[in-house]
Each structure stands twice: as C-alpha cells, then as structure tokens.
Design a protein around this motif. Structure first.
Motif, PDB file in Angstrom:
ATOM      1  N   SER A 640       0.838  -1.196   0.000  1.00 36.83           N
ATOM      2  CA  SER A 640       0.000   0.000   0.000  1.00 36.83           C
ATOM      3  C   SER A 640       0.877   1.252   0.000  1.00 36.83           C
ATOM      4  O   SER A 640       1.994   1.243   0.514  1.00 36.83           O
ATOM      5  CB  SER A 640      -0.904  -0.011   1.226  1.00 36.83           C
ATOM      6  OG  SER A 640      -1.830   1.042   1.159  1.00 36.83           O
ATOM      7  N   VAL A 642       0.935   5.917  -0.316  1.00 37.43           N
ATOM      8  CA  VAL A 642       0.278   7.216  -0.364  1.00 37.43           C
ATOM      9  C   VAL A 642       1.316   8.271  -0.716  1.00 37.43           C
ATOM     10  O   VAL A 642       2.478   8.168  -0.315  1.00 37.43           O
ATOM     11  CB  VAL A 642      -0.405   7.562   0.977  1.00 37.43           C
ATOM     12  CG1 VAL A 642       0.616   7.773   2.080  1.00 37.43           C
ATOM     13  CG2 VAL A 642      -1.298   8.795   0.849  1.00 37.43           C
ATOM     14  N   ASP A 658      -2.238  11.407   7.885  1.00 38.38           N
ATOM     15  CA  ASP A 658      -2.444  10.770   6.580  1.00 38.38           C
ATOM     16  C   ASP A 658      -1.266   9.876   6.208  1.00 38.38           C
ATOM     17  O   ASP A 658      -1.441   8.785   5.650  1.00 38.38           O
ATOM     18  CB  ASP A 658      -2.663  11.832   5.499  1.00 38.38           C
ATOM     19  CG  ASP A 658      -4.043  12.464   5.579  1.00 38.38           C
ATOM     20  OD1 ASP A 658      -4.923  11.870   6.233  1.00 38.38           O
ATOM     21  OD2 ASP A 658      -4.240  13.548   4.999  1.00 38.38           O
ATOM     22  N   GLN A 662      -1.157   5.094   6.126  1.00 40.59           N
ATOM     23  CA  GLN A 662      -0.657   4.105   5.164  1.00 40.59           C
ATOM     24  C   GLN A 662       0.569   3.390   5.684  1.00 40.59           C
ATOM     25  O   GLN A 662       0.773   2.206   5.418  1.00 40.59           O
ATOM     26  CB  GLN A 662      -0.329   4.793   3.834  1.00 40.59           C
ATOM     27  CG  GLN A 662      -1.537   5.225   3.044  1.00 40.59           C
ATOM     28  CD  GLN A 662      -2.477   4.070   2.753  1.00 40.59           C
ATOM     29  OE1 GLN A 662      -2.105   3.110   2.107  1.00 40.59           O
ATOM     30  NE2 GLN A 662      -3.706   4.153   3.248  1.00 40.59           N
ATOM     31  N   HIS A 732      -2.724   6.211  -3.655  1.00 45.49           N
ATOM     32  CA  HIS A 732      -3.532   7.283  -3.056  1.00 45.49           C
ATOM     33  C   HIS A 732      -2.777   8.608  -3.190  1.00 45.49           C
ATOM     34  O   HIS A 732      -1.583   8.674  -2.879  1.00 45.49           O
ATOM     35  CB  HIS A 732      -3.773   7.019  -1.564  1.00 45.49           C
ATOM     36  CG  HIS A 732      -4.402   5.693  -1.261  1.00 45.49           C
ATOM     37  ND1 HIS A 732      -3.665   4.603  -0.830  1.00 45.49           N
ATOM     38  CD2 HIS A 732      -5.681   5.278  -1.328  1.00 45.49           C
ATOM     39  CE1 HIS A 732      -4.480   3.581  -0.633  1.00 45.49           C
ATOM     40  NE2 HIS A 732      -5.706   3.954  -0.941  1.00 45.49           N
ATOM     41  N   GLU A 761      -7.709   9.914   3.540  1.00 43.74           N
ATOM     42  CA  GLU A 761      -7.742   8.694   2.723  1.00 43.74           C
ATOM     43  C   GLU A 761      -8.594   7.609   3.376  1.00 43.74           C
ATOM     44  O   GLU A 761      -9.197   6.779   2.686  1.00 43.74           O
ATOM     45  CB  GLU A 761      -6.300   8.206   2.502  1.00 43.74           C
ATOM     46  CG  GLU A 761      -6.152   6.984   1.635  1.00 43.74           C
ATOM     47  CD  GLU A 761      -6.244   5.706   2.450  1.00 43.74           C
ATOM     48  OE1 GLU A 761      -6.694   4.681   1.898  1.00 43.74           O
ATOM     49  OE2 GLU A 761      -5.871   5.730   3.641  1.00 43.74           O
ATOM     50  N   THR A 776      -1.281  -0.290  -7.412  1.00 42.57           N
ATOM     51  CA  THR A 776      -0.109   0.114  -6.647  1.00 42.57           C
ATOM     52  C   THR A 776       1.139  -0.097  -7.491  1.00 42.57           C
ATOM     53  O   THR A 776       1.073  -0.517  -8.643  1.00 42.57           O
ATOM     54  CB  THR A 776       0.003  -0.721  -5.359  1.00 42.57           C
ATOM     55  OG1 THR A 776       0.190  -2.099  -5.714  1.00 42.57           O
ATOM     56  CG2 THR A 776      -1.241  -0.586  -4.506  1.00 42.57           C
TER      57      THR A 776
END
Length: 840
Positions: A640, A642, A658, A662, A732, A761, A776
């Motif tokens: 994952s 961001v 934020d 992640q 993201h 998010e 991703t």
C-alpha cells in the motif's frame, strides 16, 4: 555419484525433469531466479570474493558452492570442505596449494577438450575429491565420452544448451540418455534392478527398469518400470495406485537404481498393502494411522479428542516432554520418547505437516553454516543464559521516527529516478513458490483445499463452501457496526450504480452501416477478502457492491476462516447484502486456485478480484497466464502507498496522520510527502507530529520501519510537485493545498485522489463511496481502480443493409485482396453479386 551435472542459467522446461535425477548447477548471477531449485551455485572468476554471500547461499539450502581459486584461498577455513568445490582451469592445477586441496570436497575442471589421461592425472593430485569436468568448447560431448569419464570416476558437467527432452542428436543429449550413460547391467536381459521406496525411505518393493522405462519416468515424473513378462509397466495405470517421482538415484556401482516416490492409492503391492515386504511400522505407520484418523476418527476416540481440542493436545505435549526429560533408564527414555513423538505427530498432522516436511526441515537446518546460540528460553531454565547475538541491527526505541528528505531542485536524473522506485518485487520467485499449491488444488480439488486450509489457516473443515441463505447466527453484529456497514453500503452502492454502463452506443459510420457497443456482466466472479484473525468487511463491500450492480450471476467470496472454521460475521453480513452465491472458507494461493479452476464444491469463476499478500498476488498472476484456467484478474498488486502534496496552508497534524494511516499497513508500505515551498520550520513540525502520533499507535514497530524507508521531497511549485506525483503514479494521492480542487485537473496518474485538508484517505477506504481496491507499484499509469465496469465486458455489434454493403463491400474486398485473404474477399463479392442480380 551423479551420472552428470546439468548447468542451467534459467528456469528451463528441463529443470523439473533434471531435478528428479540429481542436483543442478546454476550461475551466481541466476541464483535468485532459481532460488530453491538448483543445488549447486557456480561463481565465475570475475566476481569479487564475498564470504557473507556464500554463507547466505549455504544457509538458504544450497548444497555446494563452486568457487574460483581466488575465493577458495580466502574462505577456506570458514566454510566446511564438504560444501565447497574448486573451480579450476585445467592449466592452473599446479598453482593449487595443499591447504586449498584439503579445504574442498571436489574440483570442477574447465577444459577446452576432454583429455582422459590428463583428467586421470589431475584426479590423482586431488586424491579423495570428486572430479567434475566442464568442456568449454561449442560441441556437445558424445554419450561415449560420458561413459569414458565414468570409467575414471569423473562427472561431466553439461550446459543446458546440450540437453533436451527430445531424441539424442549430435548437438544435444536426451537427459535420460545422459543419466543412463554410466549405468551398467549384469543381467542377460539388460534390465536394472530397481528398489522402490516411499518418501521416508522405507522400501516398498523390488522391480526392474529398462532404458525406456527410466526415460519415461524422468520425463513424466510418474513411476514407470519394465515387467519381465508384460513389457512397459506404468504403475497405477489401471489400479489408480500411481506414483509421483521424488528422485531417481544410482547405487555406488552404477548397476542398480532407487526410485523415491510418493505412493498414491491402496499401496505399492498387488495385495493392496503399502509394501511388498511387510506392512510399514514405526513412525511411517503412525503417520498413516493419524492421517486416516484425521479424516475418519471413530466418534469419541482419544485421537479424535486430541484433534478437536488443541488445549488438551498442547498440555499432553508439554507433559510428555517433561516426562522424557525426567527419564533416565534407556527403556524409560524410549517409552517416554515414543509418547512424545505420538502427541507431536498429532500436532503436525492436524496442521497438515507430515514426516516428509519434518525431514525437509531437518535437512535444511543441517545445511546451515551459521548456527543459533542454542540457548533455552527463560521460562524453561532456572540457570542464567547468555543473551543471543542478534544479526539484525538493534532498533533504538528512543530514536526519532522520521523520513528522509530530498530536494528536487538539486536532484540528478539518476537520483530522481531512484525516488520513483518501489521495493523490488520478486514475482518470479513467489510464483515458483505458489505453483505447487495451485497445482495441488487443480489436481485434487476439495481434498487438497481442505488439507491446505488445515495447514495454513489452522482450521479443520468438513466443507470449504457455505451457501446462502446464510444462517442468522453467523451474522450477529453489534448494532453500531451493522449501522456503519449499512451506511457505507448505501454510499458505495450509490456511487457504483452511477457508473454502470446500461445503454447501447450506436454509430452509423456510413449510410447503411450501423456499429454498436453494449455492456454485459461478467457471469462468474471471485472476490478475495483478506481475513483470518483480521476483520475486513470494507473489502467485501468494495468488491461485492460493483459485482451486484453489474449483475454478475455468480459471486464467490473467498476469505480465510478463523481457527474454529467460522468466517467473521461482518464479512458474512456483507456477503448477504451483496447477494453472494457462495462463501469459500479458504485463503492464500489455495483460494485463488480453487476459484480459478473450480473444485467439486467451489464454482469456477471468470475473473478474480481483491487485494492480498504476496502469496495471493503471485497466485493471481500465475492463474491469469494459464490458458487452462481461462481467468483474468483485476490488476497487479503491491504494498500500500500514499503520496501527499502539501503547501504552507497544510495542517501538520493532518499531514502526519495521513502519512501514518498508510505506513501502518506494513513495513513495505510506501509513504511520500511532497512539500511545495515548505519552510524548514513547517517540515520540522510535520516530522514532530509523525514521531508523536506514531508512538501512540499499536503498530508503532511497523511504522518505525516503513517511515524510515519513506521520503520527503521538496518542490518549488505545485506544478513541479504534481509532475513528480504523476511520474510516481501513487495508489492514493492526497492534496493538502490552498487551491486543492483546481489542482485535480493536473493529475494524470493516480489510483484515487483526496482533495483538501478534510478528505482523509481513510474515508475512501471505508465509506465515502469510491473504491479502495486500487493499482499500486506505479501501475496507476496503466490501470484504473476497481469499479462497476471492471465487472462488465463490452460487446460490439454491426448491422449492414444491402445498400450499405454496396458502398462498404468494395473497400473490404480491396483490403482483403491486399492481404491475400481470398475467402474474406469472396464473402463480400458473393453478396455483391446477389445484390446486383436482384436489381437486374
């Protein structure tokens, strides 16, 4: 001694067959590609000596490392001689010292041509060492040369380019012919006595082999022998008691063979017993009994109680271990050890582990060069123990949890390229690991699925599938959770329903030629929802709702069961909401395989969706490339990630939150902050918030590692920041900007965009309405996130009137003539002639 050693530089189609008859050599450069496959690694002269690398290979299970003389001089004494082979050009034999000669178990001679007299003299110099010969010329050695080498106890090394599964020619040798080159028979009929043993080495029977039967066994991986009365005998062809070949070995005199096999069915003997000599006893017999009891234990039996009561089993193992430690007389030690082995094997069988896996683990441990300290844990000893020396750098819990900082203005092209890189995903290596699991489910269906679920998910099931209607007691939830799911369902449904393509696109491309396109749902879909101890109803919503909106007829939700065999009620409730047609209680590669190929109880699907760990991702990639599966997947997946773009208006605590949302996913999570003209004070405030908030998280140990690998990138403008983001293509993208909404038009590559300081998010992950299954690893350049149209396919259609064909037909016929496809042109012209005749 091996008949020959193959030198492979890639995972060729030969490798499976080659590994049935002995070890294989790979080059150091290809050791990653063939990890776990080749037994020997060959290091060439051009590589710099690296003792740690050699140790890592040996600890990883490599049998021997073949090193040049320069390496040998440095590492001898640090590596056991039996694990080293010396790589030597035939002209340099005189430079080998006594220390080097005694510090290796063999020598691999590189020679332009095979000179038996020279090799014989070199063998005398290396008394007691194995001699391996690699001819560096371009011509393939003949079978006669291989036999001649065997007479002086030398092993030929054959590059893969000289080996084939087909017939032997002057340029290539069939691998079975190469294996049999040194085999001799003292029988008038030329057959070879063959001992057949099971995977634990216990004899099953004595048979005979011929060159033809050995060749077929090597190539097919099945037990094939030579009957003295009936000719070629493919074991189990009529009875079903087939054999899978583990390995084929020569004896010390090269006049007899041993086949090590996995025996299926009633057994090897024609009397429907495991062995022709006697029934198996001891540990193999106990293993067979326990495996039978696991499936068909008499109700109320003690073994059944042990399988069903993990706490009772744990107590008995600890009790018997204590009694063994207290025993002193030999007969008492044997008695207590037998009890401990019984209970330990019950534990193993319940987890899907057999003697073969235990022995493999023992063999792997024996191959390790480095050793653990071997001290006991504190709860098992009253004596002070020395602290083990960790090979990992110590983590300083007091150190600041912070990211690395880079300035785009001063970064070189190479440095900028490095900023865009993710961790290397060893997809080929993972695919090779999941392939045996996928193959098992494909071949054995539910039986394999249940075994693998017991092994990996620690859940013993009677059936892998739950069908609707789902029992109310499996969906019992707190009202607050149910209400949250219902509201999230409504939001996600509303957004995804608006995406559905329900109309027909109609275009008249020229008079009388009407082309159209319409959407249809993919009939059968599989939705992978990670689970087990975790509860992930959000993923079930994100995948189930677009499938429901699209109108997919069959929706299979796969999720790992909990230890008691149940599925989390949140996931069951969502499956009920989206109208799932089945819940598959399985995880990992085995769940992907079951959906891809179908089993007795699991419906086969046409497309598989959903995130998962590297095993799930590798299995998805494997099955989508198998034409027998005829299944597609949503997208490739990785850790994952961001990317946050922030300017002077950003709230440092929001930005830090934020980033951490992640970073807590895993140590490989990718977290990037792009600061637009941020002052040093502003960056320091964000870093301080990251450190403070991270220490309050339950997953701080994970965050500490992922944040340390993450970066802050300084940019001078919003345009420069978004350009970097587009190159990075994040899963993201969060915009903490003064004019965030206006910046969206600049975004070309991202999975999902979160606009403004009050759009975390997390909302997209759960309930705002957008989908959280996103590309991703940079795949946002090519892939969209999961959406309703991911569950639809588009079909084109055309309708042409006679007048339309009169206009279009000559064009088509001309192009068909140009390509030399007469039948295409004729299909048009025959109609044009009919139209003309109707007008006449």
């Amino acid at each position: 001694m091996s008949s020959f050693l193959p030198l492979v530089d890639s995972d060729t189609e030969l490798l499976d067959a080659l590994l049935r008859i002995g070890p294989a050599i790979c080059t150091a450069q290809r050791s990653q590609d063939l990890s776990g496959r080749a037994s020997y690694i060959l290091v060439d002269h051009s590589t710099q000596c690296n003792l740690d690398l050699v140790i890592s290979w040996l600890d990883g299970g490599v049998e021997k490392v073949i090193v040049p003389l320069a390496w040998a001089k440095e590492i001898i004494g640090s590596i056991p001689p039996e694990r080293l082979i010396l790589l030597l050009d035939v002209a340099n034999v005189s430079t080998v010292s006594d220390k080097v000669r005694s510090g290796v178990s063999g020598v691999l001679l590189k020679t332009p041509a095979i000179d038996l007299d020279l090799i014989t003299s070199i063998a005398k110099f290396f008394t007691g060492a194995g001699i391996h010969v690699l001819a560096t010329g371009d011509s393939c050695p003949s079978l006669g040369t291989l036999r001649e080498l065997s007479t002086i106890q030398a092993t030929p090394v054959l590059p893969a380019k000289f080996l084939t599964l087909g017939p032997t020619t002057t340029s290539q040798i069939n691998i079975a012919d190469a294996f049999l080159a040194r085999v001799v028979s003292d029988r008038a009929d030329g057959l070879f006595p063959t001992v057949v043993s099971n995977h634990t080495g216990h004899s099953l029977g004595l048979v005979y082999s011929s060159a033809e039967s050995v060749r077929e066994s090597i190539l097919t991986g099945k037990g094939v022998y030579q009957s003295r009365k009936h000719g070629l005998w493919r074991k189990g062809e009529t009875s079903g008691a087939i054999q899978d070949i583990i390995s084929i070995h020569l004896d010390c005199d090269s006049d007899a063979l041993e086949f090590r096999v996995v025996q299926h069915g009633a057994g090897f003997c024609h009397l429907n017993q495991q062995s022709c000599f006697h029934e198996l006893g001891g540990i193999p017999a106990l293993e067979n009994t326990l495996q039978s009891r696991l499936k068909h234990a008499p109700e109320g039996s003690y073994t059944q109680k042990l399988f069903r009561n993990p706490e009772l089993l744990r107590s008995k193992i600890m009790e018997e271990a204590d009694e063994l430690c207290s025993a002193e007389k030999p007969e008492d030690v044997a008695f207590e050890a037998a009890d401990l082995l019984y209970f330990a094997l019950v534990k193993c069988i319940s987890a899907g582990v057999g003697i073969a896996e235990i022995e493999q683990s023992l063999d792997a441990k024996a191959k390790r060069v480095t050793r653990r300290p071997g001290i006991a844990k504190p709860q098992w000893t009253s004596q002070p123990q020395p602290k083990p020396v960790s090979t990992q750098p110590a983590i300083d819990a007091n150190a600041l949890i912070k990211m690395r900082t880079t300035d785009l203005a001063s970064a070189t092209l190479v440095e900028r390229s490095d900023l865009l890189k993710r961790p290397v995903l060893k997809s080929d290596e993972m695919i090779s690991k999941v392939k045996p699991i996928v193959d098992e489910v494909r071949k054995r269906g539910d039986a394999a699925l249940l075994e693998l679920t017991a092994k990996f998910d620690k859940a013993k099931l009677s059936s892998p599938v739950v069908l609707p209607p789902f029992a109310p007691e499996t969906m019992q939830l707190d009202d607050s959770i149910r209400q949250a799911i219902d509201k999230a369902y409504a939001n996600i449904l509303k957004f995804h329903d608006a995406q559905a393509d329900r109309g027909t696109l109609v275009v008249e491309t020229m008079p009388g030629v009407v082309c159209s396109r319409f959407a249809r749902p993919i009939a059968r879909v599989g939705l992978y929802v990670p689970g087990g101890t975790a509860v992930l109803p959000s993923t079930a919503l994100m995948l189930g709702i677009p499938a429901q909106v699209a109108g997919c007829k069959e929706v299979v939700v796969a999720t790992p069961p909990r230890a008691d065999g149940s599925v989390s009620p949140e996931v069951v409730y969502v499956a009920h909401l989206v109208g799932a047609s089945a819940i598959l209680k399985a995880g990992g590669a085995q769940a992907v395989a079951a959906m891809a190929y179908g089993t007795e109880s699991v419906p086969k699907v046409d497309k598989i969706f959903g995130p998962g760990n590297q095993w799930v991702t590798a299995a998805k990639m494997l099955v989508q490339n198998d034409t027998d599966a005829l299944v597609s997947i949503d997208m490739p997946a990785g850790p994952s990630e961001v990317l946050v773009i922030a300017d002077h208006t950003a709230n440092p605590s929001f930005v830090a939150a934020d980033l951490l949302s992640q970073a807590e996913h895993g140590v490989d999570s990718q977290v990037v902050l792009v600061g637009v003209s941020l002052s040093s004070e502003k960056i320091a405030n964000i870093e301080r918030e990251v450190d403070t908030q991270a220490r309050a998280l339950s997953r701080v140990d994970i965050v500490r590692q992922s944040i340390a690998k993450s970066i802050i990138v300084k940019a001078t403008s919003v345009e420069e920041a978004v350009t970097f983001s587009n190159d990075y293509a994040p899963e993201h993208l969060i915009l903490h900007l003064e004019n965030a909404a206006d910046t969206v038009k600049l975004v070309t590559n991202a999975g999902s965009v979160f606009v403004g300081s009050y759009t975390p998010e997390s909302c997209g992950d759960y309930a705002s309405g957008t989908n959280h299954t996103l590309p991703t690893n940079g795949y946002a350049r090519q892939f969209s996130g999961v959406n309703t149209q991911s569950f639809q396919k588009h079909i084109t259609c055309q309708a042409i009137s006679p007048s339309g064909l009169e206009e279009l037909g000559p064009i088509v016929a001309t192009l068909a003539d140009c390509e030399g496809l007469d039948a295409h042109a004729n299909a048009v012209r025959i109609r044009l002639r009919e139209i003309q005749s109707m007008k006449a």
